[in-house]
Design a protein around this motif. Sequence first.
Motif, PDB file in Angstrom:
ATOM      1  N   GLU A  44      -8.452   6.005   3.901  1.00 43.79           N
ATOM      2  CA  GLU A  44      -9.129   5.779   5.173  1.00 43.79           C
ATOM      3  C   GLU A  44      -9.482   4.297   5.342  1.00 43.79           C
ATOM      4  O   GLU A  44      -9.598   3.554   4.374  1.00 43.79           O
ATOM      5  CB  GLU A  44     -10.412   6.614   5.241  1.00 43.79           C
ATOM      6  N   ARG A  45      -9.664   3.937   6.567  1.00 42.00           N
ATOM      7  CA  ARG A  45     -10.085   2.570   6.886  1.00 42.00           C
ATOM      8  C   ARG A  45     -11.554   2.404   6.501  1.00 42.00           C
ATOM      9  O   ARG A  45     -12.390   3.252   6.840  1.00 42.00           O
ATOM     10  CB  ARG A  45      -9.884   2.342   8.381  1.00 42.00           C
ATOM     11  N   THR A  46     -11.867   1.330   5.805  1.00 40.12           N
ATOM     12  CA  THR A  46     -13.244   1.100   5.369  1.00 40.12           C
ATOM     13  C   THR A  46     -13.713  -0.293   5.789  1.00 40.12           C
ATOM     14  O   THR A  46     -12.915  -1.233   5.861  1.00 40.12           O
ATOM     15  CB  THR A  46     -13.382   1.227   3.840  1.00 40.12           C
ATOM     16  N   LEU A  47     -14.998  -0.388   6.024  1.00 42.93           N
ATOM     17  CA  LEU A  47     -15.586  -1.653   6.458  1.00 42.93           C
ATOM     18  C   LEU A  47     -15.679  -2.613   5.282  1.00 42.93           C
ATOM     19  O   LEU A  47     -16.177  -2.252   4.214  1.00 42.93           O
ATOM     20  CB  LEU A  47     -16.966  -1.399   7.043  1.00 42.93           C
ATOM     21  N   VAL A  48     -15.229  -3.828   5.496  1.00 44.03           N
ATOM     22  CA  VAL A  48     -15.282  -4.865   4.467  1.00 44.03           C
ATOM     23  C   VAL A  48     -16.436  -5.835   4.728  1.00 44.03           C
ATOM     24  O   VAL A  48     -17.210  -6.166   3.834  1.00 44.03           O
ATOM     25  CB  VAL A  48     -13.957  -5.640   4.408  1.00 44.03           C
ATOM     26  N   ALA A  49     -16.541  -6.281   5.972  1.00 39.13           N
ATOM     27  CA  ALA A  49     -17.572  -7.267   6.305  1.00 39.13           C
ATOM     28  C   ALA A  49     -17.815  -7.239   7.805  1.00 39.13           C
ATOM     29  O   ALA A  49     -16.927  -6.881   8.580  1.00 39.13           O
ATOM     30  CB  ALA A  49     -17.149  -8.674   5.874  1.00 39.13           C
ATOM     31  N   GLN A  50     -19.017  -7.631   8.176  1.00 39.52           N
ATOM     32  CA  GLN A  50     -19.340  -7.729   9.591  1.00 39.52           C
ATOM     33  C   GLN A  50     -20.284  -8.893   9.828  1.00 39.52           C
ATOM     34  O   GLN A  50     -21.045  -9.283   8.944  1.00 39.52           O
ATOM     35  CB  GLN A  50     -19.920  -6.433  10.135  1.00 39.52           C
ATOM     36  N   GLY A  86      -8.063  -8.874  -5.977  1.00 37.70           N
ATOM     37  CA  GLY A  86      -7.504  -7.953  -6.961  1.00 37.70           C
ATOM     38  C   GLY A  86      -6.524  -7.000  -6.301  1.00 37.70           C
ATOM     39  O   GLY A  86      -6.544  -6.828  -5.076  1.00 37.70           O
ATOM     40  N   PRO A  87      -5.661  -6.349  -7.086  1.00 34.45           N
ATOM     41  CA  PRO A  87      -4.661  -5.434  -6.515  1.00 34.45           C
ATOM     42  C   PRO A  87      -5.272  -4.316  -5.675  1.00 34.45           C
ATOM     43  O   PRO A  87      -4.624  -3.822  -4.743  1.00 34.45           O
ATOM     44  CB  PRO A  87      -3.960  -4.870  -7.754  1.00 34.45           C
ATOM     45  N   GLU A  88      -6.503  -3.933  -6.003  1.00 34.54           N
ATOM     46  CA  GLU A  88      -7.159  -2.854  -5.242  1.00 34.54           C
ATOM     47  C   GLU A  88      -7.482  -3.277  -3.816  1.00 34.54           C
ATOM     48  O   GLU A  88      -7.852  -2.440  -2.982  1.00 34.54           O
ATOM     49  CB  GLU A  88      -8.440  -2.402  -5.958  1.00 34.54           C
ATOM     50  N   GLU A  89      -7.344  -4.543  -3.524  1.00 40.08           N
ATOM     51  CA  GLU A  89      -7.617  -5.031  -2.177  1.00 40.08           C
ATOM     52  C   GLU A  89      -6.370  -5.134  -1.301  1.00 40.08           C
ATOM     53  O   GLU A  89      -6.432  -5.657  -0.190  1.00 40.08           O
ATOM     54  CB  GLU A  89      -8.378  -6.358  -2.265  1.00 40.08           C
ATOM     55  N   THR A  90      -5.293  -4.633  -1.807  1.00 39.70           N
ATOM     56  CA  THR A  90      -4.074  -4.525  -1.006  1.00 39.70           C
ATOM     57  C   THR A  90      -4.301  -3.558   0.150  1.00 39.70           C
ATOM     58  O   THR A  90      -4.922  -2.500  -0.027  1.00 39.70           O
ATOM     59  CB  THR A  90      -2.903  -4.035  -1.881  1.00 39.70           C
ATOM     60  N   GLY A  91      -3.817  -3.927   1.312  1.00 45.03           N
ATOM     61  CA  GLY A  91      -3.925  -3.041   2.455  1.00 45.03           C
ATOM     62  C   GLY A  91      -3.717  -3.795   3.751  1.00 45.03           C
ATOM     63  O   GLY A  91      -3.438  -5.002   3.757  1.00 45.03           O
ATOM     64  N   THR A  92      -3.892  -3.066   4.829  1.00 46.26           N
ATOM     65  CA  THR A  92      -3.847  -3.678   6.145  1.00 46.26           C
ATOM     66  C   THR A  92      -5.269  -3.995   6.567  1.00 46.26           C
ATOM     67  O   THR A  92      -6.149  -3.132   6.493  1.00 46.26           O
ATOM     68  CB  THR A  92      -3.189  -2.744   7.172  1.00 46.26           C
ATOM     69  N   TYR A  93      -5.480  -5.223   6.968  1.00 50.73           N
ATOM     70  CA  TYR A  93      -6.802  -5.678   7.374  1.00 50.73           C
ATOM     71  C   TYR A  93      -6.846  -5.748   8.902  1.00 50.73           C
ATOM     72  O   TYR A  93      -5.980  -6.366   9.526  1.00 50.73           O
ATOM     73  CB  TYR A  93      -7.121  -7.031   6.762  1.00 50.73           C
ATOM     74  N   TYR A  94      -7.877  -5.114   9.440  1.00 51.03           N
ATOM     75  CA  TYR A  94      -8.050  -5.051  10.887  1.00 51.03           C
ATOM     76  C   TYR A  94      -9.348  -5.754  11.284  1.00 51.03           C
ATOM     77  O   TYR A  94     -10.370  -5.580  10.606  1.00 51.03           O
ATOM     78  CB  TYR A  94      -8.149  -3.604  11.364  1.00 51.03           C
TER      79      TYR A  94
END
Length: 115
Positions: A44-50, A86-94
């Motif tokens: 799922e899409r998760t919030l990284v920063a705001q 880190g590799p766990e931060e691979t993904g699509t950033y929106y």
Amino acid sequence: QIQLVESGGGLVQPGGSLKLSCIMRGTGFGAYHLNWYRQAPGKERTLVAQIDNRYKTTYASSVEGRFTISRNDAKSTVYLQMNNLGPEETGTYYCSANWISRDYWGQGTQVTVLE
């Protein structure tokens, strides 16, 4: 019509850095609260920063101290500086922008941190 366009994604080695940008096309940028989300493959899409419209910032605990969100209202742009990836931060950033009942999303930019 509001449009958000992300850029700055790419391939990076573990421990590397990237800086994402998201420009808003349209008016009223300064009123919006701005967010960066990550969607990892199959998750799922998760919030990284705001960053809100008063420049208050909030981070996911996993990125605190490594990621920095900032905004330049004169350029209608929000940034996400990502360090020590880190590799766990691979993904699509929106990026997203919200204010009252208005909610807009960009198309995303891919970040791949090599294993």
